[in-house]
Scaffold this motif. Structure first.
Motif, PDB file in Angstrom:
ATOM      1  N   VAL A  24       0.794  -1.216  -0.074  1.00 48.84           N
ATOM      2  CA  VAL A  24       0.141  -0.238  -0.083  1.00 48.84           C
ATOM      3  C   VAL A  24       1.004   1.272  -0.161  1.00 48.84           C
ATOM      4  CG1 VAL A  24      -1.608   1.490   1.551  1.00 48.84           C
ATOM      5  CG2 VAL A  24      -1.990  -1.001   1.035  1.00 48.84           C
ATOM      6  N   ALA A  25       2.070   1.317   0.915  1.00 50.83           N
ATOM      7  CA  ALA A  25       2.769   2.459   0.915  1.00 50.83           C
ATOM      8  C   ALA A  25       3.446   2.737  -0.550  1.00 50.83           C
ATOM      9  CB  ALA A  25       3.933   2.322   1.825  1.00 50.83           C
ATOM     10  N   ASP A  26       4.182   1.527  -1.115  1.00 48.86           N
ATOM     11  CA  ASP A  26       4.785   1.780  -2.248  1.00 48.86           C
ATOM     12  C   ASP A  26       3.881   2.152  -3.348  1.00 48.86           C
ATOM     13  OD1 ASP A  26       7.275   1.245  -4.219  1.00 48.86           O
ATOM     14  OD2 ASP A  26       5.878  -0.397  -5.016  1.00 48.86           O
ATOM     15  N   ALA A  27       2.698   1.398  -3.545  1.00 50.19           N
ATOM     16  CA  ALA A  27       1.825   1.879  -4.640  1.00 50.19           C
ATOM     17  C   ALA A  27       1.249   3.522  -4.420  1.00 50.19           C
ATOM     18  CB  ALA A  27       0.751   0.859  -4.504  1.00 50.19           C
ATOM     19  N   SER A  28       1.126   3.862  -3.220  1.00 52.80           N
ATOM     20  CA  SER A  28       0.477   5.157  -3.193  1.00 52.80           C
ATOM     21  C   SER A  28       1.502   6.119  -3.383  1.00 52.80           C
ATOM     22  CB  SER A  28      -0.031   4.969  -1.564  1.00 52.80           C
ATOM     23  OG  SER A  28      -1.103   4.361  -1.256  1.00 52.80           O
ATOM     24  N   LEU A  29       2.646   5.823  -2.990  1.00 47.44           N
ATOM     25  CA  LEU A  29       3.900   6.774  -3.292  1.00 47.44           C
ATOM     26  C   LEU A  29       3.857   7.107  -4.764  1.00 47.44           C
ATOM     27  CD1 LEU A  29       6.372   6.260  -0.513  1.00 47.44           C
ATOM     28  CD2 LEU A  29       5.059   8.312  -0.834  1.00 47.44           C
ATOM     29  N   LYS A  30       3.702   6.009  -5.508  1.00 47.02           N
ATOM     30  CA  LYS A  30       3.858   5.950  -6.961  1.00 47.02           C
ATOM     31  C   LYS A  30       2.762   6.985  -7.250  1.00 47.02           C
ATOM     32  CE  LYS A  30       6.962   1.873  -7.625  1.00 47.02           C
ATOM     33  NZ  LYS A  30       6.790   0.594  -7.777  1.00 47.02           N
ATOM     34  N   ILE A  31       1.602   6.597  -6.907  1.00 53.87           N
ATOM     35  CA  ILE A  31       0.498   7.628  -7.353  1.00 53.87           C
ATOM     36  C   ILE A  31       0.682   9.078  -7.131  1.00 53.87           C
ATOM     37  CG2 ILE A  31      -1.979   8.020  -7.043  1.00 53.87           C
ATOM     38  CD1 ILE A  31      -2.488   5.035  -6.402  1.00 53.87           C
ATOM     39  N   ASP A  32       1.221   9.252  -6.044  1.00 53.38           N
ATOM     40  CA  ASP A  32       1.587  10.829  -5.594  1.00 53.38           C
ATOM     41  C   ASP A  32       2.930  11.109  -6.608  1.00 53.38           C
ATOM     42  OD1 ASP A  32       0.122  10.650  -3.481  1.00 53.38           O
ATOM     43  OD2 ASP A  32       1.724  10.527  -1.929  1.00 53.38           O
ATOM     44  N   GLU A  33       3.709  10.439  -7.097  1.00 51.90           N
ATOM     45  CA  GLU A  33       4.568  10.980  -8.011  1.00 51.90           C
ATOM     46  C   GLU A  33       3.996  11.031  -9.200  1.00 51.90           C
ATOM     47  OE1 GLU A  33       7.955   8.160  -7.622  1.00 51.90           O
ATOM     48  OE2 GLU A  33       7.708   7.952  -5.655  1.00 51.90           O
ATOM     49  N   MET A  34       3.060  10.221  -9.611  1.00 52.05           N
ATOM     50  CA  MET A  34       2.232  10.584 -10.952  1.00 52.05           C
ATOM     51  C   MET A  34       1.679  12.106 -10.966  1.00 52.05           C
ATOM     52  SD  MET A  34       0.139   6.807 -11.116  1.00 52.05           S
ATOM     53  CE  MET A  34      -0.594   7.224 -12.608  1.00 52.05           C
ATOM     54  N   VAL A  51       4.611  12.018 -19.557  1.00 48.62           N
ATOM     55  CA  VAL A  51       3.580  11.085 -19.656  1.00 48.62           C
ATOM     56  C   VAL A  51       3.843   9.473 -19.780  1.00 48.62           C
ATOM     57  CG1 VAL A  51       1.726  10.013 -21.534  1.00 48.62           C
ATOM     58  CG2 VAL A  51       2.243  12.612 -21.208  1.00 48.62           C
ATOM     59  N   GLY A  52       5.084   9.667 -20.117  1.00 44.43           N
ATOM     60  CA  GLY A  52       5.702   8.020 -20.086  1.00 44.43           C
ATOM     61  C   GLY A  52       5.910   7.765 -18.745  1.00 44.43           C
ATOM     62  N   ARG A  53       6.569   8.543 -17.789  1.00 45.57           N
ATOM     63  CA  ARG A  53       6.852   8.390 -16.342  1.00 45.57           C
ATOM     64  C   ARG A  53       5.576   8.223 -15.629  1.00 45.57           C
ATOM     65  NH1 ARG A  53      10.717   6.137 -13.360  1.00 45.57           N
ATOM     66  NH2 ARG A  53      10.989   7.069 -11.438  1.00 45.57           N
ATOM     67  N   ILE A  54       4.476   8.943 -15.987  1.00 48.18           N
ATOM     68  CA  ILE A  54       3.273   8.685 -15.489  1.00 48.18           C
ATOM     69  C   ILE A  54       2.678   7.113 -15.403  1.00 48.18           C
ATOM     70  CG2 ILE A  54       0.681   9.425 -15.226  1.00 48.18           C
ATOM     71  CD1 ILE A  54       1.954  12.349 -15.654  1.00 48.18           C
ATOM     72  N   CYS A  55       2.665   6.892 -16.864  1.00 46.61           N
ATOM     73  CA  CYS A  55       2.274   5.331 -17.356  1.00 46.61           C
ATOM     74  C   CYS A  55       3.031   4.538 -16.440  1.00 46.61           C
ATOM     75  CB  CYS A  55       2.443   5.410 -18.940  1.00 46.61           C
ATOM     76  SG  CYS A  55       1.220   6.121 -19.697  1.00 46.61           S
ATOM     77  N   GLN A  56       4.425   4.532 -16.582  1.00 45.86           N
ATOM     78  CA  GLN A  56       5.475   3.491 -15.755  1.00 45.86           C
ATOM     79  C   GLN A  56       5.044   3.645 -14.470  1.00 45.86           C
ATOM     80  OE1 GLN A  56       9.621   4.873 -15.275  1.00 45.86           O
ATOM     81  NE2 GLN A  56      10.210   3.136 -16.476  1.00 45.86           N
ATOM     82  N   LEU A  57       4.952   4.491 -13.798  1.00 41.04           N
ATOM     83  CA  LEU A  57       4.620   4.666 -12.283  1.00 41.04           C
ATOM     84  C   LEU A  57       3.029   3.971 -12.213  1.00 41.04           C
ATOM     85  CD1 LEU A  57       5.959   8.156 -11.191  1.00 41.04           C
ATOM     86  CD2 LEU A  57       6.891   6.005 -10.494  1.00 41.04           C
ATOM     87  N   GLY A  58       2.361   4.322 -12.925  1.00 41.78           N
ATOM     88  CA  GLY A  58       0.879   3.831 -13.050  1.00 41.78           C
ATOM     89  C   GLY A  58       0.806   2.504 -13.117  1.00 41.78           C
ATOM     90  N   LEU A  59       1.353   2.010 -13.938  1.00 41.79           N
ATOM     91  CA  LEU A  59       1.196   0.541 -14.444  1.00 41.79           C
ATOM     92  C   LEU A  59       1.944  -0.358 -13.027  1.00 41.79           C
ATOM     93  CD1 LEU A  59       0.325  -1.552 -16.285  1.00 41.79           C
ATOM     94  CD2 LEU A  59       2.749  -1.539 -17.138  1.00 41.79           C
ATOM     95  N   ASP A  60       3.015   0.474 -12.478  1.00 39.78           N
ATOM     96  CA  ASP A  60       3.383  -0.394 -11.236  1.00 39.78           C
ATOM     97  C   ASP A  60       2.606  -0.467 -10.200  1.00 39.78           C
ATOM     98  OD1 ASP A  60       5.761  -0.999 -12.513  1.00 39.78           O
ATOM     99  OD2 ASP A  60       6.968   0.841 -11.731  1.00 39.78           O
ATOM    100  N   ALA A  61       1.943   0.770 -10.062  1.00 33.98           N
ATOM    101  CA  ALA A  61       1.035   0.882  -8.759  1.00 33.98           C
ATOM    102  C   ALA A  61      -0.259  -0.056  -8.929  1.00 33.98           C
ATOM    103  CB  ALA A  61       0.541   2.419  -8.617  1.00 33.98           C
TER     104      ALA A  61
END
Length: 406
Positions: free
Chosen positions: A295-305, A338-348
């Motif tokens: 939960v922590a890892d995925a939520s931080l990636k959403i914040d970075e997105m 956009v690429g970075r947002i997609c990369q982080l989003g797919l991981d999350a």
């Protein structure tokens, strides 16, 4: 005397409207989330958005965000698109994807001659589908060109009134260049081939045409557009058009991706209470340390997105207001964001999906659809992380870009 079209003088607004605030538009989009979610499964089954979904978004004014104000639109900045896109992405990935595509095409129409805009924006809620890939040929003819070919990935075609198309036009000297042209959707043959794994409800069918005449006023050279040589006179000084296509397109699409990742988090937490981890001693998944880490890892990636989405929107809107030029690095960042947002989003999203257990694969459980939609968005040619990160790295290393879309 000015000509009259649809009961109004040419250039006059369709309606005298009070432009809603950014927060009001975000709230309208948030209010749509229950409707979008209720229709998402049936829309996916039908391989197109439901009429109810499209009508609800129309009633909320969602399709007016990139229509010029003189036609009854809102001409919103990209920061507003991010806010609204996040809420739509929370509701349904396909609805959010089509809306972003319609915003982009409405913005593109704003670059065409003003007389063309008069014809297209007879309603501020008009929807235009389109593609940038020049997969057709154009042949010069007196007063215009004749186009033949077909285009894949026409998202929202079933609910669109117009199509923007790209084609290759010979220059008469042995060379050729791509053009962006406009035609009514009724001119195209629909090939119902949209049977795919993700974003199924976008209805991104193939459109085909043979020997379609397009007058000169309804096509633009893409090389000119890339240099911000727009044909519109009345839009030329508006802040939302003071910038390159790559910035406007990229910033229009980021919100929906952030929203889709938020939807995955919401779907995960909705099912979390009371769930055990099978074949372990954990009677409640919420007590397991692995859950806390996920939960922590995925939520931080959403914040970075969201950081990159808002940073890009601030870049686009700030330069537009100040009428500042874009550097090559700015342009490359628009693609990279956009690429970075997609990369982080797919991981999350993958993290939340894998933590949702085997029962989450049922079609009635949203997380599996969200995961497929996110993967499909990430595979889009303008979104692919590896391509966009490579482009940004090339520019940082002082090399020339290896794409025209920058």
């Amino acid at each position: 005397m000015a000509s009259v079209q649809n009961g109004r003088s040419e250039g006059d607004p369709v309606d005298v409207i009070q432009k809603p605030t950014r927060e009001e538009l975000r709230r309208r989009a948030a209010d749509l989330v229950p409707v979008l979610r209720a229709n998402a499964q049936s829309s996916e089954r039908d391989r197109r958005l439901s009429d109810e979904t499209v009508q609800a978004m129309t009633d909320a004014g969602i399709f007016r965000l990139r229509t010029p104000e003189r036609f009854g639109g809102y001409a919103c900045d990209t920061g507003t698109l991010v806010d609204v896109g996040i809420e739509l992405g929370r509701g349904d990935g396909s609805a959010a994807f089509n809306t972003a595509a319609w915003w982009i095409m409405s913005w593109n129409i704003g670059m065409f001659p003003d007389e063309v805009q008069e014809e297209v924006f007879t309603t501020p809620d008009v929807r235009i589908c389109g593609t940038l890939a020049p997969t057709a040929m154009a042949v010069p003819k007196d007063g215009g060109v004749v186009v033949s070919g077909q285009w894949n990935f026409n998202s929202g075609a079933a609910h669109s009134q117009w199509k923007l198309l790209s084609a290759i036009l010979p220059d008469g000297e042995g060379g050729a260049e791509p053009i962006l042209a406009l035609a009514p959707i009724s001119a195209f043959e629909v090939i119902d081939d949209w049977d795919v794994a993700g974003l199924r409800a976008t209805g991104s069918v193939t459109l085909r045409v043979q020997d379609l005449f397009i007058p000169t006023v309804k096509y633009l050279k893409i090389s000119a557009l890339m240099q911000q040589q727009y044909a519109s006179v009345r839009n030329r000084e508006l802040p939302i058009y003071r910038g390159p296509m790559v910035g406007a397109v990229s910033a229009s699409t980021t919100g929906k991706i952030v929203g889709l990742a938020r939807a995955a988090r919401e779907a995960f937490f909705e099912r979390l209470p009371g769930r055990a981890i099978t074949n372990t001693a954990y009677a409640s998944q919420i007590e397991a340390p692995v859950t806390h880490l996920q939960v922590a890892d995925a939520s931080l990636k959403i914040d970075e997105m969201e950081f990159h989405a808002r940073r890009l929107a601030d870049l686009v809107d700030g330069k537009g207001l100040r009428d500042e030029p874009w550097s090559l690095q700015d342009r490359a960042y628009a693609r990279m964001a956009v690429g970075r947002i997609c990369q982080l989003g797919l991981d999350a999203v993958n993290t939340f999906a894998m933590a949702s257990g085997a029962s989450s694969i049922y079609s009635s459980i949203p997380i599996q659809r969200i995961q497929r939609d996110m993967q499909t968005i990430t595979l889009h040619a303008l979104n692919l992380p590896s391509t966009n990160l490579e482009l940004y790295g090339r520019i940082l290393c002082g090399l020339e870009p290896n794409t025209f879309f920058v």
